[in-house]
Scaffold this motif. Structure first.
Motif, PDB file in Angstrom:
ATOM      1  N   ARG A  82      53.875  60.652 -11.940  1.00  0.00           N
ATOM      2  CA  ARG A  82      54.506  59.509 -12.604  1.00  0.00           C
ATOM      3  C   ARG A  82      55.252  59.951 -13.853  1.00  0.00           C
ATOM      4  NH1 ARG A  82      50.907  54.267 -13.499  1.00  0.00           N
ATOM      5  NH2 ARG A  82      50.979  54.489 -11.223  1.00  0.00           N
ATOM      6  N   ALA A  83      54.654  60.817 -14.630  1.00  0.00           N
ATOM      7  CA  ALA A  83      55.304  61.280 -15.858  1.00  0.00           C
ATOM      8  C   ALA A  83      56.586  62.052 -15.572  1.00  0.00           C
ATOM      9  CB  ALA A  83      54.335  62.152 -16.653  1.00  0.00           C
ATOM     10  N   LEU A  84      56.636  62.733 -14.411  1.00  0.00           N
ATOM     11  CA  LEU A  84      57.809  63.526 -14.047  1.00  0.00           C
ATOM     12  C   LEU A  84      58.812  62.747 -13.201  1.00  0.00           C
ATOM     13  CD1 LEU A  84      56.014  66.893 -13.150  1.00  0.00           C
ATOM     14  CD2 LEU A  84      57.315  66.378 -15.237  1.00  0.00           C
ATOM     15  N   GLY A  85      58.508  61.491 -12.887  1.00  0.00           N
ATOM     16  CA  GLY A  85      59.401  60.688 -12.074  1.00  0.00           C
ATOM     17  C   GLY A  85      59.424  61.082 -10.616  1.00  0.00           C
ATOM     18  N   LEU A  86      58.315  61.621 -10.114  1.00  0.00           N
ATOM     19  CA  LEU A  86      58.239  62.060  -8.726  1.00  0.00           C
ATOM     20  C   LEU A  86      57.644  60.957  -7.843  1.00  0.00           C
ATOM     21  CD1 LEU A  86      56.887  65.670  -9.357  1.00  0.00           C
ATOM     22  CD2 LEU A  86      59.271  64.901  -9.190  1.00  0.00           C
ATOM     23  N   ASP A  87      57.622  61.181  -6.543  1.00  0.00           N
ATOM     24  CA  ASP A  87      57.063  60.190  -5.635  1.00  0.00           C
ATOM     25  C   ASP A  87      55.536  60.254  -5.674  1.00  0.00           C
ATOM     26  OD1 ASP A  87      56.024  59.167  -2.885  1.00  0.00           O
ATOM     27  OD2 ASP A  87      58.080  58.422  -3.022  1.00  0.00           O
ATOM     28  N   GLU A  88      54.927  59.209  -6.188  1.00  0.00           N
ATOM     29  CA  GLU A  88      53.476  59.207  -6.357  1.00  0.00           C
ATOM     30  C   GLU A  88      52.742  59.131  -5.023  1.00  0.00           C
ATOM     31  OE1 GLU A  88      51.854  56.572  -9.393  1.00  0.00           O
ATOM     32  OE2 GLU A  88      53.878  56.355 -10.223  1.00  0.00           O
ATOM     33  N   ASP A  89      53.318  58.459  -4.048  1.00  0.00           N
ATOM     34  CA  ASP A  89      52.637  58.305  -2.762  1.00  0.00           C
ATOM     35  C   ASP A  89      52.559  59.626  -2.015  1.00  0.00           C
ATOM     36  OD1 ASP A  89      52.257  55.455  -2.997  1.00  0.00           O
ATOM     37  OD2 ASP A  89      54.405  55.243  -2.625  1.00  0.00           O
ATOM     38  N   LEU A  90      53.639  60.408  -2.023  1.00  0.00           N
ATOM     39  CA  LEU A  90      53.613  61.727  -1.397  1.00  0.00           C
ATOM     40  C   LEU A  90      52.625  62.629  -2.128  1.00  0.00           C
ATOM     41  CD1 LEU A  90      54.573  63.901   0.556  1.00  0.00           C
ATOM     42  CD2 LEU A  90      56.534  64.306  -0.977  1.00  0.00           C
ATOM     43  N   THR A  91      52.657  62.588  -3.450  1.00  0.00           N
ATOM     44  CA  THR A  91      51.720  63.394  -4.233  1.00  0.00           C
ATOM     45  C   THR A  91      50.280  63.033  -3.892  1.00  0.00           C
ATOM     46  OG1 THR A  91      53.313  63.469  -6.055  1.00  0.00           O
ATOM     47  CG2 THR A  91      51.035  64.081  -6.562  1.00  0.00           C
ATOM     48  N   GLU A  92      49.998  61.743  -3.823  1.00  0.00           N
ATOM     49  CA  GLU A  92      48.635  61.296  -3.522  1.00  0.00           C
ATOM     50  C   GLU A  92      48.214  61.717  -2.117  1.00  0.00           C
ATOM     51  OE1 GLU A  92      45.892  57.310  -3.992  1.00  0.00           O
ATOM     52  OE2 GLU A  92      48.016  57.057  -3.527  1.00  0.00           O
ATOM     53  N   ALA A  93      49.118  61.582  -1.150  1.00  0.00           N
ATOM     54  CA  ALA A  93      48.798  61.980   0.219  1.00  0.00           C
ATOM     55  C   ALA A  93      48.423  63.458   0.276  1.00  0.00           C
ATOM     56  CB  ALA A  93      49.982  61.695   1.140  1.00  0.00           C
ATOM     57  N   LEU A  94      49.183  64.296  -0.405  1.00  0.00           N
ATOM     58  CA  LEU A  94      48.906  65.732  -0.417  1.00  0.00           C
ATOM     59  C   LEU A  94      47.571  66.036  -1.091  1.00  0.00           C
ATOM     60  CD1 LEU A  94      52.510  66.867  -1.359  1.00  0.00           C
ATOM     61  CD2 LEU A  94      51.371  67.334   0.811  1.00  0.00           C
ATOM     62  N   CYS A  95      47.298  65.356  -2.190  1.00  0.00           N
ATOM     63  CA  CYS A  95      46.031  65.581  -2.899  1.00  0.00           C
ATOM     64  C   CYS A  95      44.839  65.161  -2.048  1.00  0.00           C
ATOM     65  CB  CYS A  95      46.023  64.795  -4.204  1.00  0.00           C
ATOM     66  SG  CYS A  95      47.182  65.383  -5.466  1.00  0.00           S
ATOM     67  N   LEU A  96      44.939  64.026  -1.391  1.00  0.00           N
ATOM     68  CA  LEU A  96      43.823  63.517  -0.601  1.00  0.00           C
ATOM     69  C   LEU A  96      43.540  64.382   0.622  1.00  0.00           C
ATOM     70  CD1 LEU A  96      44.581  59.683  -0.720  1.00  0.00           C
ATOM     71  CD2 LEU A  96      42.758  60.884  -1.934  1.00  0.00           C
ATOM     72  N   ALA A  97      44.598  64.999   1.185  1.00  0.00           N
ATOM     73  CA  ALA A  97      44.432  65.745   2.440  1.00  0.00           C
ATOM     74  C   ALA A  97      44.209  67.232   2.254  1.00  0.00           C
ATOM     75  CB  ALA A  97      45.671  65.539   3.317  1.00  0.00           C
ATOM     76  N   HIS A  98      44.330  67.749   1.044  1.00  0.00           N
ATOM     77  CA  HIS A  98      44.431  69.209   0.874  1.00  0.00           C
ATOM     78  C   HIS A  98      43.183  69.973   1.327  1.00  0.00           C
ATOM     79  CE1 HIS A  98      42.076  68.635  -2.834  1.00  0.00           C
ATOM     80  NE2 HIS A  98      41.894  69.944  -2.856  1.00  0.00           N
ATOM     81  N   ASP A  99      42.020  69.325   1.354  1.00  0.00           N
ATOM     82  CA  ASP A  99      40.772  70.019   1.729  1.00  0.00           C
ATOM     83  C   ASP A  99      40.230  69.604   3.094  1.00  0.00           C
ATOM     84  OD1 ASP A  99      40.459  71.794  -0.322  1.00  0.00           O
ATOM     85  OD2 ASP A  99      39.012  70.616  -1.455  1.00  0.00           O
ATOM     86  N   ILE A 100      41.004  68.866   3.861  1.00  0.00           N
ATOM     87  CA  ILE A 100      40.509  68.357   5.149  1.00  0.00           C
ATOM     88  C   ILE A 100      40.125  69.492   6.093  1.00  0.00           C
ATOM     89  CG2 ILE A 100      41.502  67.406   7.288  1.00  0.00           C
ATOM     90  CD1 ILE A 100      42.310  64.953   5.689  1.00  0.00           C
ATOM     91  N   GLY A 101      40.740  70.658   5.968  1.00  0.00           N
ATOM     92  CA  GLY A 101      40.452  71.769   6.867  1.00  0.00           C
ATOM     93  C   GLY A 101      39.217  72.579   6.521  1.00  0.00           C
ATOM     94  N   HIS A 102      38.525  72.228   5.438  1.00  0.00           N
ATOM     95  CA  HIS A 102      37.331  72.990   5.067  1.00  0.00           C
ATOM     96  C   HIS A 102      36.204  72.767   6.072  1.00  0.00           C
ATOM     97  CE1 HIS A 102      37.637  75.219   1.310  1.00  0.00           C
ATOM     98  NE2 HIS A 102      38.506  74.322   0.899  1.00  0.00           N
ATOM     99  N   PRO A 103      35.547  73.842   6.522  1.00  0.00           N
ATOM    100  CA  PRO A 103      34.379  73.709   7.394  1.00  0.00           C
ATOM    101  C   PRO A 103      33.160  73.312   6.565  1.00  0.00           C
ATOM    102  CG  PRO A 103      34.777  76.016   6.907  1.00  0.00           C
ATOM    103  CD  PRO A 103      35.894  75.249   6.255  1.00  0.00           C
ATOM    104  N   PRO A 104      32.000  73.135   7.196  1.00  0.00           N
ATOM    105  CA  PRO A 104      30.787  72.847   6.414  1.00  0.00           C
ATOM    106  C   PRO A 104      30.471  73.999   5.465  1.00  0.00           C
ATOM    107  CG  PRO A 104      30.227  73.432   8.680  1.00  0.00           C
ATOM    108  CD  PRO A 104      31.718  73.245   8.631  1.00  0.00           C
TER     109      PRO A 104
END
Length: 386
Positions: A82-104
């Motif tokens: 938000r401070a940089l004027g970027l797309d917050e939804d894309l940023t949030e999607a990337l943050c939420l998904a970044h660890d989905i591939g981790h095994p137990p």
């Protein structure tokens, strides 16, 4: 705040791997909002609630898991975007998904799968994130995977910058849907990567203190933390030590976020478009040199005092053993796999082993322990240290 011309624009997305009909579309959402919502509603995202962040299968309810960590990363990422004027939804999607591939069991589980798959192409959690989202989780009737936008997939693929030598999983996916692996990703992806560092650098301190692996005296050995704590101590003379320590974590996050914003604004001055960002030969979202040096010092401290603590190393060894034994059991006798996995198990290698690794990588910590007990007749020991 008006959006920066350097931001990814959902109206001009490069699209999705599979064409979708918009008939009966569910609500007026941008392409990146759709991505975020598909991630949040996915089974793979829900499983993160029972996957290791720092402590394996903790009994306490207050320790972070991969799920709570990902939510905290998303909060930090949105502030910076938000401070940089970027797309917050894309940023949030990337943050939420970044660890989905981790095994137990986090990196311990990844090490075990990498060893088991060494002769079959190996295992990498970043590439597996793409494999889950593009192929393994398929809730839709007309295409495999979640069919996320090119920009979201690109940002996840280049989690740590351009990929010169993709492993088999990422190479296969890139062959089917090219993600321009040799270039830097969007500013939104770069923000997500640094938000991840800021979150775990500081929140792991919080969990380490809660577990008793770290103490105030340990933190005060680092001059940058000592100075900050003394200032908090003077300002909040009547507060408890616990409150001051939590203030230390919060204020440290604030300092790092403000540093990233100011440094990035200077880095991107003169760039005119999102294409200019991808044409650079380095990341544009960075800490200042001084903050980067402090962050490296903090990481080294955390490895010495927390991540490589003898109790942590012992638990990680037991976790690797659980994953290794599960892989060996399924490899030797595939009849013990669930029917849904047996039905699609390839006969030939390396596909057979890769499918077994997919099944194990999707497990939560507790499900892996349950399966180990079912297969071997005994509950695995030594996995809890908090």
């Amino acid at each position: 705040m008006p959006q920066s011309p350097l931001a990814a624009d959902p109206a001009f997305s490069r699209g999705r791997e599979f064409t979708e009909s918009r008939g009966g579309a569910r609500g007026p959402r941008s392409e990146f909002q759709r991505d975020r919502d598909r991630i949040v509603h996915s089974i793979a995202f829900r499983r993160l609630r029972s996957k290791t962040q720092v402590f394996i299968a903790p009994d306490g309810d207050h320790y972070r898991t991969r799920l709570t960590h990902s939510i905290e990363v998303a909060q930090i990422g949105r502030v910076i975007a938000r401070a940089l004027g970027l797309d917050e939804d894309l940023t949030e999607a990337l943050c939420l998904a970044h660890d989905i591939g981790h095994p137990p069991f986090g990196h311990a589980g990844e090490d075990a799968l990498q060893a088991a798959m060494a002769q079959r192409g190996g295992f990498d959690h970043n590439a597996h994130t793409l494999r889950v989202l593009m192929r393994l989780e398929s809730p839709y009737c007309d295409h495999p995977g979640l069919n996320l936008s090119w920009e979201t997939l690109e940002g996840l693929a280049k989690h740590n910058g351009p990929v010169a030598n993709p492993n088999w999983a990422l190479a296969e996916l890139d062959g089917a849907y090219p993600l321009d692996l040799g270039a830097w990703p969007s500013l939104e992806a770069q923000v997500a990567a640094l938000a991840d560092d800021i979150a775990y650098d500081n929140h792991d301190i919080d969990d380490g203190l809660r577990a008793g692996f770290l103490a105030l005296d340990d933190l005060l050995e680092l001059p940058v933390l000592a100075d900050q704590y003394r200032a908090i101590e003077a300002r909040y003379a009547g507060a408890s030590i616990e409150q001051r320590l939590r203030e230390l974590v919060r204020s440290r996050i604030g300092l790092m976020v403000n540093d990233v914003i100011a440094t990035t604004q200077a880095n991107i001055a003169g760039l005119g478009s999102a294409a200019d960002v991808r044409a650079q030969d380095r990341s544009m979202v960075t800490f200042s040199p001084g903050m980067a040096a402090e962050e490296r010092t903090l990481k080294a401290f955390m490895y010495d005092r927390l991540y490589y603590h003898p109790d942590q190393l012992a638990a990680a060894s037991h976790a690797r053993d659980v994953v290794s034994r599960l892989f060996a059991a399924y490899d030797q006798d595939s009849s013990i796999l669930p029917e849904s996995w047996r039905a699609g198990l390839p006969d030939e290698e390396p596909g057979r082993s890769r499918a077994i690794a997919d099944f194990i990588a999707g497990m939560t910590d507790r499900f892996a322990m349950d399966q180990c007990a079912r297969v071997y007749g005994a509950w695995p020991e030594g996995l809890r240290n908090v």
